[in-house]
Design a protein around this motif. Sequence first.
Motif: not given
Lengths: 123, 276
Positions: B99-102, B106-109, B181-185, B191-192
């Motif tokens: 869920x955190x990944x999600x 979402x935030x990054x997008x 923002x791409x840092x989420x990757x 995590x994945x």
Amino acid sequence: MKILIVDDFSTMRRIIKNLLRDLGFNNTVEADDGSTALPVLKNGGIDFLVTDWNMPGMSGLELLEQVRADPNLCKLPILMVTAEAKREQIIRAAQAGVNGYVVKPFTAAVLKEKIDKIFERVG
Amino acid sequence: MAGLEDFADLHNFEEVLQGKAKELLELLDKGNFAGAMQILAELSEARNHMLYQEVGRLTRGLHEAIKEFNIDVENSTAFQASPDGSEISEVANANERLNYVLELTENAANTTMDMVDVSMPVAEEMGEQARLLRQDWKQMADSQSSLSELKDLGRTTESFLQEIEKGSDTLNKNFTEILLAQGFQDITGQLIKRVIGLVSDVETSLVQLVAVAGKVDQISGLTSEDAKDDASEVDEKAVAEDNLVKGHGPQLHKETSTDVVADQDEVDDLLSSLGF
């Protein structure tokens, strides 16, 4: 021209909404799955439906089937924008009466082309 | 997971069983029933011991795999938010992590799209001003201009260049934010990967559980039933239909699978073959 965008991911709804706005379609509403989309459609006033396939609750295919089964909605043009890419699925969607099928990831040009084509046919 | 695949004990048990069986027969031949009962009791105890050992091994393996998953992700700064830091239900937390990944994606997008929304008018405005200024310059080149007109043009040009500088700064800032923002990757990828690791560990453990269960059946003298196979075959069709209606999700290995379309062109070809 009022367009309903159905996708469970808000980011995808936003992307489609922005692309549609660039194409000159400013009047859009959103729903996050088939079961929330159907009441909106039944209320009337929607001219075009863009829907994802894989969603919680009612899937896009089920929504498509329900729309085609409803005498008031059966003529509504429907574009499917989805990551579902199995041949049998595309055939199934075609049989269910979809007007266009775009696989994700897609480009703005592809979306425009499919929408133009649908309106060309529907008139 | 260490030792889980070690079935040497079980092999020993089978040898013991064979040895004890011979002994049992000999004792029965001699009419020594007390001795025979003693052997039976020993065998029963050995069997129970085996069962406990195998089940224990399995439990330990599963626990280790799950614990490892928990500790590693706990160390990453991205997930300090766990309540009270005590041992938590790790498998349940896999859901939370996903869920955190999600949320992160979402935030990054959204951040990226916000920045694009802000940047586009800036670029547009710069283009529009350039167009107006170019017209002024063209006019000047075409006609005899007075000194004051030239001065006006100079001032307009200066303020235009100032706008360009400002716009460029804004765009630069926005692009950097998009980049960031791409840092989420990074985080979501990790995590994945953890969750994939957990899932495959659990899968391995389950496969071993099946193997152990087979051995346990052997030890306890039960035979597995083949009868349920028929029932599952009937269900398969219903499940396949359900998957079709509900959707399979994004497809991997699009290029090599024949039942999956690789791109939009193949979709179009398929549809036109259906008369679209």
